[in-house]
Design an enzyme around this catalytic site. Structure first.
Site, PDB file in Angstrom:
ATOM      1  N   GLY A   1       0.786  -1.147  -0.056  1.00 52.79           N
ATOM      2  CA  GLY A   1      -0.086   0.309   0.204  1.00 52.79           C
ATOM      3  C   GLY A   1       0.995   1.171  -0.179  1.00 52.79           C
ATOM      4  O   GLY A   1       1.733   0.786   0.286  1.00 52.79           O
ATOM      5  N   GLN A   2      -0.025   2.313  -0.100  1.00 53.81           N
ATOM      6  CA  GLN A   2       0.968   3.727   0.247  1.00 53.81           C
ATOM      7  C   GLN A   2       1.926   3.770   1.262  1.00 53.81           C
ATOM      8  O   GLN A   2       3.020   4.263   0.343  1.00 53.81           O
ATOM      9  CB  GLN A   2      -0.131   4.634   0.220  1.00 53.81           C
ATOM     10  CG  GLN A   2      -1.115   4.810  -1.162  1.00 53.81           C
ATOM     11  CD  GLN A   2      -1.980   6.388  -1.023  1.00 53.81           C
ATOM     12  OE1 GLN A   2      -1.568   7.343  -1.520  1.00 53.81           O
ATOM     13  NE2 GLN A   2      -2.554   6.201  -0.011  1.00 53.81           N
TER      14      GLN A   2
ATOM     15  N   ASP B   1      -3.178 -13.342   5.640  1.00 54.71           N
ATOM     16  CA  ASP B   1      -4.499 -12.802   5.827  1.00 54.71           C
ATOM     17  C   ASP B   1      -5.299 -12.375   7.297  1.00 54.71           C
ATOM     18  O   ASP B   1      -4.787 -13.095   8.045  1.00 54.71           O
ATOM     19  CB  ASP B   1      -5.468 -14.029   5.535  1.00 54.71           C
ATOM     20  CG  ASP B   1      -7.137 -13.165   5.472  1.00 54.71           C
ATOM     21  OD1 ASP B   1      -7.562 -12.224   5.743  1.00 54.71           O
ATOM     22  OD2 ASP B   1      -7.958 -14.354   5.325  1.00 54.71           O
TER      23      ASP B   1
ATOM     24  N   ALA C   1      -5.452  -1.989   5.775  1.00 56.33           N
ATOM     25  CA  ALA C   1      -6.905  -1.689   6.349  1.00 56.33           C
ATOM     26  C   ALA C   1      -8.218  -1.461   4.830  1.00 56.33           C
ATOM     27  O   ALA C   1      -7.084  -1.713   3.518  1.00 56.33           O
ATOM     28  CB  ALA C   1      -6.829  -0.407   6.084  1.00 56.33           C
TER      29      ALA C   1
ATOM     30  N   THR D   1      -9.658   0.608   2.711  1.00 55.79           N
ATOM     31  CA  THR D   1     -10.026   2.360   2.620  1.00 55.79           C
ATOM     32  C   THR D   1     -10.883   2.220   1.941  1.00 55.79           C
ATOM     33  O   THR D   1     -10.776   3.814   1.879  1.00 55.79           O
ATOM     34  CB  THR D   1      -8.203   3.052   2.627  1.00 55.79           C
ATOM     35  OG1 THR D   1      -8.027   1.497   1.779  1.00 55.79           O
ATOM     36  CG2 THR D   1      -7.435   2.128   3.875  1.00 55.79           C
TER      37      THR D   1
ATOM     38  N   THR E   1      -7.356   7.308  11.039  1.00 56.56           N
ATOM     39  CA  THR E   1      -7.932   7.782  10.403  1.00 56.56           C
ATOM     40  C   THR E   1      -8.754   8.919  11.237  1.00 56.56           C
ATOM     41  O   THR E   1      -9.620   8.382  12.083  1.00 56.56           O
ATOM     42  CB  THR E   1      -8.601   7.575   8.716  1.00 56.56           C
ATOM     43  OG1 THR E   1      -9.287   8.278   8.590  1.00 56.56           O
ATOM     44  CG2 THR E   1      -9.795   6.316  10.228  1.00 56.56           C
TER      45      THR E   1
ATOM     46  N   TYR F   1     -16.378   2.721   7.290  1.00 53.80           N
ATOM     47  CA  TYR F   1     -15.664   3.615   7.148  1.00 53.80           C
ATOM     48  C   TYR F   1     -15.184   3.748   9.095  1.00 53.80           C
ATOM     49  O   TYR F   1     -13.687   2.893   9.633  1.00 53.80           O
ATOM     50  CB  TYR F   1     -14.845   3.819   6.067  1.00 53.80           C
ATOM     51  CG  TYR F   1     -13.215   4.415   5.937  1.00 53.80           C
ATOM     52  CD1 TYR F   1     -12.544   2.388   5.963  1.00 53.80           C
ATOM     53  CD2 TYR F   1     -12.514   5.854   6.462  1.00 53.80           C
ATOM     54  CE1 TYR F   1     -11.198   3.236   5.838  1.00 53.80           C
ATOM     55  CE2 TYR F   1     -11.372   5.674   6.807  1.00 53.80           C
ATOM     56  CZ  TYR F   1     -10.487   4.876   6.504  1.00 53.80           C
ATOM     57  OH  TYR F   1      -8.880   4.951   6.432  1.00 53.80           O
TER      58      TYR F   1
ATOM     59  N   LYS G   1     -13.060   1.440  12.116  1.00 53.50           N
ATOM     60  CA  LYS G   1     -11.648   2.176  12.162  1.00 53.50           C
ATOM     61  C   LYS G   1     -11.405   2.451  13.889  1.00 53.50           C
ATOM     62  O   LYS G   1      -9.875   1.486  14.719  1.00 53.50           O
ATOM     63  CB  LYS G   1     -11.264   3.099  11.220  1.00 53.50           C
ATOM     64  CG  LYS G   1     -10.511   3.124   9.742  1.00 53.50           C
ATOM     65  CD  LYS G   1      -9.703   1.653   9.876  1.00 53.50           C
ATOM     66  CE  LYS G   1      -7.964   2.698  10.101  1.00 53.50           C
ATOM     67  NZ  LYS G   1      -7.131   1.920  10.092  1.00 53.50           N
TER      68      LYS G   1
ATOM     69  N   TRP H   1      -6.015  12.656   4.412  1.00 54.38           N
ATOM     70  CA  TRP H   1      -5.472  12.640   2.844  1.00 54.38           C
ATOM     71  C   TRP H   1      -4.502  12.321   2.372  1.00 54.38           C
ATOM     72  O   TRP H   1      -3.365  13.285   1.857  1.00 54.38           O
ATOM     73  CB  TRP H   1      -5.521  14.474   3.098  1.00 54.38           C
ATOM     74  CG  TRP H   1      -6.765  15.244   3.480  1.00 54.38           C
ATOM     75  CD1 TRP H   1      -7.488  14.674   4.034  1.00 54.38           C
ATOM     76  CD2 TRP H   1      -7.283  15.966   3.061  1.00 54.38           C
ATOM     77  NE1 TRP H   1      -8.975  15.527   3.704  1.00 54.38           N
ATOM     78  CE2 TRP H   1      -8.731  16.179   3.108  1.00 54.38           C
ATOM     79  CE3 TRP H   1      -6.791  16.953   2.150  1.00 54.38           C
ATOM     80  CZ2 TRP H   1      -9.390  17.165   2.983  1.00 54.38           C
ATOM     81  CZ3 TRP H   1      -7.148  18.289   1.746  1.00 54.38           C
ATOM     82  CH2 TRP H   1      -8.932  19.045   2.228  1.00 54.38           C
TER      83      TRP H   1
END
Length: 292
Positions: free
Chosen positions: A11-12, A36, A60, A62, A101, A125, A129, A150
């Site tokens: 991911g990012q 998993d 996550a 997202t 988040t 979401y 979280k 963001w």
């Protein structure tokens, strides 16, 4: 040497964690194809085998709008997975660093949110979280919950990439101008988590708990888009920028409600760890990777 288990490694944030840790730690990087996190036994087996000092959970669900219809999946990934990771960390004496988040808040506060402000998620979401935060806190006392907002990075889908892609295809764009927050570079999130992990591994005191981390200055999505297109055009990623129009949230309805205010106060993380806000403008000094 520091041993770190990274989940969500494609991911990012996860991909940049792997990149930044590659030469300074023994890393086991796993994504959903290798682990998993919703499988409690698989999590425990991997953690007991690898014996990490720190688990960094960057996995996550997202997809904010899809989450409204994928309720069970959202809670499996965002609540149960973090719980299993935290339980495994506690069993072997490790610490867990978990990304959360701004969506845990209602987004209707006048000023920026602190860690002690009441939570009030407005969608699946955010609710899932928040449940993940609570699960981690209950399972392992050695935890850092890092709330951010963001997020953008060179990997995955994000606002910066979307703007450049749309800018190539369209002459005009309407961008929401009544939602405000601090864009946050994924590489800065990774560096923050690594700094905390290294502090723990070195034997220094760590003030466990919930922390806010995002970028400054705070802007609207419209203002963020204006900066992106200025950079993209000046760096030759785009020949010309589209005409931008500021629109309201009501002009752009979505299945999940977006927070009008995603500003986060970062005094706590600066005081505890000396970590500054993400300098998101500097992170876009080279915008070319986002235009590929």
């Amino acid at each position: 040497m520091l041993k770190v288990l990274i989940t969500g490694s494609n991911g990012q944030v996860g991909s940049l964690l792997v990149q930044q840790l590659s030469e300074k730690a023994e890393v086991l990087a796993v994504d959903r194809d290798k682990l998993d996190i919703t499988d409690e036994q698989s999590v425990m087996d991997m953690v007991e085998t690898f014996q990490p000092d720190v688990i960094i959970n960057a996995a996550a669900h997202t997809a904010v709008d899809k989450a409204e219809n994928e309720v069970e999946l959202s809670y499996l990934i965002n609540r149960d997975g973090p719980r299993y990771l935290a339980q495994a960390a506690e069993k072997i004496g490790a610490a867990i660093l978990h990304i959360s988040t701004d969506y845990v808040f209602a987004g209707d506060k006048v000023g920026a949110y602190s860690e002690t402000d009441p939570t009030d998620p407005q969608g699946v979401y955010g609710a899932s979280k928040l449940a993940g935060e609570q699960a981690v806190i209950a399972a392992c006392p050695r935890h850092i919950i890092l709330r951010t907002a963001w997020v953008f990075g060179e990997t995955g889908n994000n606002f910066v990439k979307t703007m450049i892609r749309l800018g190539r295809d369209r002459d005009q764009l309407g961008i929401v101008g009544d939602q405000f927050g601090g864009p946050t570079y994924a590489g800065d999130i990774a560096a923050t988590l690594i700094a905390i992990a290294e502090r723990f591994h070195s034997g220094q005191d760590v003030a466990w708990g919930i922390y806010h981390y995002s970028g400054l200055p705070s802007v609207s999505w419209f203002e963020f888009a204006c900066f992106i297109f200025e950079q993209a055009q000046s760096q030759g990623v785009l020949d010309k920028s589209p005409a931008l129009k500021s629109i309201t949230t009501s002009d752009y309805p979505t299945p999940a409600k977006r927070p009008a205010n995603s500003r986060l106060i970062m005094d706590k993380i600066h005081t505890a760890f000396g970590i500054p806000a993400s300098d998101w403008k500097s992170a876009l000094n080279d915008i070319r990777p986002y235009g590929k």
